[in-house]
Each structure stands twice: as C-alpha cells, then as structure tokens.
Design a protein around this motif. Structure first.
Motif, PDB file in Angstrom:
ATOM      1  N   ILE A   1       0.846  -1.199   0.000  1.00 23.72           N
ATOM      2  CA  ILE A   1       0.000   0.000   0.000  1.00 23.72           C
ATOM      3  C   ILE A   1       0.883   1.251   0.000  1.00 23.72           C
ATOM      4  O   ILE A   1       0.639   2.212  -0.735  1.00 23.72           O
ATOM      5  CB  ILE A   1      -0.947   0.005   1.234  1.00 23.72           C
ATOM      6  CG1 ILE A   1      -1.921  -1.184   1.164  1.00 23.72           C
ATOM      7  CG2 ILE A   1      -1.683   1.332   1.352  1.00 23.72           C
ATOM      8  CD1 ILE A   1      -2.860  -1.200  -0.010  1.00 23.72           C
TER       9      ILE A   1
ATOM     10  N   LEU B   1       2.595   1.924  -3.430  1.00 21.98           N
ATOM     11  CA  LEU B   1       1.680   2.333  -4.502  1.00 21.98           C
ATOM     12  C   LEU B   1       1.346   3.826  -4.411  1.00 21.98           C
ATOM     13  O   LEU B   1       0.925   4.425  -5.405  1.00 21.98           O
ATOM     14  CB  LEU B   1       0.403   1.491  -4.478  1.00 21.98           C
ATOM     15  CG  LEU B   1       0.574   0.065  -5.004  1.00 21.98           C
ATOM     16  CD1 LEU B   1      -0.678  -0.758  -4.735  1.00 21.98           C
ATOM     17  CD2 LEU B   1       0.899   0.052  -6.501  1.00 21.98           C
TER      18      LEU B   1
ATOM     19  N   LEU C   1       2.726   6.105  -6.883  1.00 21.38           N
ATOM     20  CA  LEU C   1       2.133   6.076  -8.222  1.00 21.38           C
ATOM     21  C   LEU C   1       0.914   6.984  -8.323  1.00 21.38           C
ATOM     22  O   LEU C   1       0.774   7.750  -9.264  1.00 21.38           O
ATOM     23  CB  LEU C   1       1.724   4.613  -8.478  1.00 21.38           C
ATOM     24  CG  LEU C   1       1.335   4.168  -9.855  1.00 21.38           C
ATOM     25  CD1 LEU C   1       2.494   4.333 -10.812  1.00 21.38           C
ATOM     26  CD2 LEU C   1       0.897   2.696  -9.822  1.00 21.38           C
ATOM     27  N   THR C   2       0.008   6.878  -7.336  1.00 26.72           N
ATOM     28  CA  THR C   2      -1.261   7.609  -7.412  1.00 26.72           C
ATOM     29  C   THR C   2      -1.990   7.499  -6.080  1.00 26.72           C
ATOM     30  O   THR C   2      -1.434   7.023  -5.097  1.00 26.72           O
ATOM     31  CB  THR C   2      -2.145   7.065  -8.564  1.00 26.72           C
ATOM     32  OG1 THR C   2      -3.323   7.867  -8.684  1.00 26.72           O
ATOM     33  CG2 THR C   2      -2.568   5.625  -8.307  1.00 26.72           C
ATOM     34  N   VAL C   3      -3.248   7.906  -6.062  1.00 29.49           N
ATOM     35  CA  VAL C   3      -4.102   7.780  -4.884  1.00 29.49           C
ATOM     36  C   VAL C   3      -4.402   6.298  -4.635  1.00 29.49           C
ATOM     37  O   VAL C   3      -4.834   5.599  -5.552  1.00 29.49           O
ATOM     38  CB  VAL C   3      -5.443   8.509  -5.135  1.00 29.49           C
ATOM     39  CG1 VAL C   3      -6.401   8.317  -3.968  1.00 29.49           C
ATOM     40  CG2 VAL C   3      -5.198   9.988  -5.403  1.00 29.49           C
ATOM     41  N   VAL C   4      -4.161   5.844  -3.426  1.00 30.53           N
ATOM     42  CA  VAL C   4      -4.535   4.466  -3.098  1.00 30.53           C
ATOM     43  C   VAL C   4      -5.905   4.466  -2.422  1.00 30.53           C
ATOM     44  O   VAL C   4      -6.759   3.640  -2.739  1.00 30.53           O
ATOM     45  CB  VAL C   4      -3.486   3.779  -2.208  1.00 30.53           C
ATOM     46  CG1 VAL C   4      -3.917   2.366  -1.842  1.00 30.53           C
ATOM     47  CG2 VAL C   4      -2.144   3.762  -2.923  1.00 30.53           C
ATOM     48  N   GLY C   5      -6.109   5.401  -1.486  1.00 30.00           N
ATOM     49  CA  GLY C   5      -7.433   5.513  -0.869  1.00 30.00           C
ATOM     50  C   GLY C   5      -7.632   4.484   0.218  1.00 30.00           C
ATOM     51  O   GLY C   5      -6.677   4.080   0.897  1.00 30.00           O
TER      52      GLY C   5
ATOM     53  N   GLU D   1       1.060  -3.425 -15.700  1.00 33.17           N
ATOM     54  CA  GLU D   1       0.277  -2.408 -14.979  1.00 33.17           C
ATOM     55  C   GLU D   1       0.941  -2.044 -13.646  1.00 33.17           C
ATOM     56  O   GLU D   1       1.569  -2.882 -13.009  1.00 33.17           O
ATOM     57  CB  GLU D   1      -1.124  -2.974 -14.647  1.00 33.17           C
ATOM     58  CG  GLU D   1      -2.003  -3.242 -15.863  1.00 33.17           C
ATOM     59  CD  GLU D   1      -2.526  -1.973 -16.530  1.00 33.17           C
ATOM     60  OE1 GLU D   1      -2.638  -0.935 -15.834  1.00 33.17           O
ATOM     61  OE2 GLU D   1      -2.802  -2.012 -17.744  1.00 33.17           O
ATOM     62  N   ASP D   2       0.721  -0.786 -13.258  1.00 34.78           N
ATOM     63  CA  ASP D   2       0.988  -0.324 -11.894  1.00 34.78           C
ATOM     64  C   ASP D   2       2.420  -0.604 -11.415  1.00 34.78           C
ATOM     65  O   ASP D   2       2.649  -1.225 -10.375  1.00 34.78           O
ATOM     66  CB  ASP D   2      -0.039  -0.930 -10.917  1.00 34.78           C
ATOM     67  CG  ASP D   2      -1.460  -0.482 -11.279  1.00 34.78           C
ATOM     68  OD1 ASP D   2      -1.604   0.451 -12.091  1.00 34.78           O
ATOM     69  OD2 ASP D   2      -2.418  -1.070 -10.761  1.00 34.78           O
TER      70      ASP D   2
ATOM     71  N   ASP E   1       1.004   1.199 -20.974  1.00 33.73           N
ATOM     72  CA  ASP E   1       0.778   2.606 -21.250  1.00 33.73           C
ATOM     73  C   ASP E   1       1.653   3.429 -20.317  1.00 33.73           C
ATOM     74  O   ASP E   1       1.807   3.074 -19.141  1.00 33.73           O
ATOM     75  CB  ASP E   1      -0.694   2.962 -21.034  1.00 33.73           C
ATOM     76  CG  ASP E   1      -1.603   2.285 -22.047  1.00 33.73           C
ATOM     77  OD1 ASP E   1      -1.231   2.250 -23.239  1.00 33.73           O
ATOM     78  OD2 ASP E   1      -2.670   1.783 -21.654  1.00 33.73           O
ATOM     79  N   CYS E   2       2.208   4.517 -20.853  1.00 30.29           N
ATOM     80  CA  CYS E   2       3.081   5.343 -20.012  1.00 30.29           C
ATOM     81  C   CYS E   2       2.954   6.813 -20.374  1.00 30.29           C
ATOM     82  O   CYS E   2       2.435   7.175 -21.431  1.00 30.29           O
ATOM     83  CB  CYS E   2       4.532   4.875 -20.121  1.00 30.29           C
ATOM     84  SG  CYS E   2       5.304   5.231 -21.702  1.00 30.29           S
TER      85      CYS E   2
END
Lengths: 154, 154
Positions: free
Chosen positions: B19, B22, B25-29, B92-93, B128-129
């Motif tokens: 967690i 990650l 990378l972005t919002v995990v929430g 991914e991710d 994708d990047c």
C-alpha cells in the motif's frame, strides 16, 4: 440504439461470424470451432474481478436484422489496489464489418462497452488506438492519456 | 539480478509495504488489510486465461535484504481470439520506492515481467506510459505502438 441493429453477448454459435469479422482487425490465424467454444466457455466463467457473485462476460457483438454480425468488441475488467481497490476497464479488439460502415456502429459499440464498464464500477476505462483514430474516440468522450508501448515475441 | 535485491510474488503479509509503495504512483485511498487479503486471494486464484491447469498470479514485488519493499508491478494476461487465440500481456501499476531509485530496479522489474509474459506464451506485451517515460521503456526493448485514451467516472 441504431435502427435495425441489436447488441448481445457472444455465444458459442457465433464461430464463423466472429472469426470472420476479426479479420478486419488483424491476423486471426488458426482457431478451430472447438477452440472458439472453449474460449467462449472461459469468457462465460469470468466473474467481476475480486468477487465471487457476479458473472461478467464482456464480449459483445452487434448484429443486423438478418443475424449477420456487424461489429464486435470487449471490455476486460482489472481489479487494482489503487483508487480504493478500484476496477479499471480495458476496451479491446473493436472491429466493424466493412459491409456495415458509415452507420455509427463503432460509436454505438464503444458507448455500450463504456456503459458496461461504468455500471460495473470502473473508476476509469482505457483503450489503445492508432493516432488516426484519436478523433473518433474523442467523439466517444475519451481523452488522450499516454503512449502505448509494446514488445512482440516475433 | 541486482545485488541485494530479490523478486517474488506478492503475499498477504505485504499489506503495509505494498500500500505504501503504490502511493508513489497515485491515490490508493481506503484499502483495509482485510480487503487487501481478499484481493491477494483473488489474484492467487487466477489461472492462465483459457486454461484450467496453470495458476498465474502475476503480481510481484522487489525487496531489499532487510525485507523492505523497493518496487512492485504486475502483468495481466488476456486471452484473445486474434493471433491464433493468443495471449496479450498488459503490464500495470509499476512503482519504485523513492528510497531505492537510481539502482535500475525499474528496468529489472520490467525485464522480469516481460519474461513472465513471454514464457506464458504472449505474442505481445503492452503497457501505457507518460510520454516522458518513453525513453525508459525503449531501453527495456519496447517501441511506441499507439495512443492511450481514457474516460473517467469522476
């Protein structure tokens, strides 16, 4: 809806029509009827990722009033950890028959697959396309998000 | 291999570390330990698509000698009809900890996930990047293939 056309899930009876229409897109190669049926069985067995209650085969076809397959496409749902363990939809393998072009079937199909993804709970839906198709996807409400990179076995 | 680092499948014990990384990378929430464990169970239940014999959880982590998670990423395998009912891999991710940057862990991870995909039989692997990361993926052997489009729920 587009008059004269309906949309439904792919079934095992769609072998010739689906294989034929995918040739619009790329090389299909050697896929026997038996292998096609196995793959449809596999698709039918997919659940909404990370759940065990809702089945989710996202492979659809558009057919005309005579039962001829006019378009096909699918949306794969990916269970992520990011975005509150959210779902990301991946639209794949959109093909529209040359016999049915100019009737907005492509937009109809993308709108439908987008709706399927959003109703399943996707926080985003992505797809990769040729640069020349960007304006089409913009008409479907999509915006540019990045660059697709690939590596191929051959 | 990179000296001092090992790569392995994600396990249920990796909650805090995964967690945490990650968030690079972005919002995990909001993902509880219980939800994380459910998702790892789901990943562990995935088979090579269209088969019922080979399990395939493609979510990996790179850890250092102290067990600290330094990077994570995964490859989803998609069973298509095109290309002889071939497999397409989706990376991914990808996330690399800021504490471990400059050690080529990103390339190590991409090389490993690419190898996993090719050994599983993928005819191609895509990702994708951001445009600024194209040179990095070119160093990993990837080439530009198209434009990523997206639509978001919010």
């Amino acid at each position: 809806m587009i008059p004269g056309y309906t949309i439904r899930r792919v079934s095992k009876d769609d072998y010739e029509g689906v294989i034929d229409i995918l040739k619009v897109l790329t090389v299909v190669g050697d896929v026997s009827r038996n292998r096609f049926e196995e793959i449809v069985d596999y698709w039918d067995s997919i659940y909404l990722p990370g759940t065990s209650t809702r089945q989710h085969n996202p492979h659809v076809i558009v057919e005309d009033a005579t039962g001829q397959i006019a378009a096909t496409g699918n949306i794969i749902l990916e269970r992520k950890l990011i975005h509150d363990a959210g779902l990301c939809g991946h639209i794949e393998d959109i093909a529209v028959s040359k016999n049915h072009q100019g009737k907005s079937l492509g937009k109809f199909l993308i709108d439908k697959l987008t709706q399927v993804g959003l109703e399943a709970g996707c926080y985003k839906i992505i797809l990769d396309c040729d640069p020349k198709n960007v304006p089409f996807y913009e008409k479907c409400g999509y915006t540019k998000a990045g660059i697709e990179m690939q590596i191929r076995r051959d």
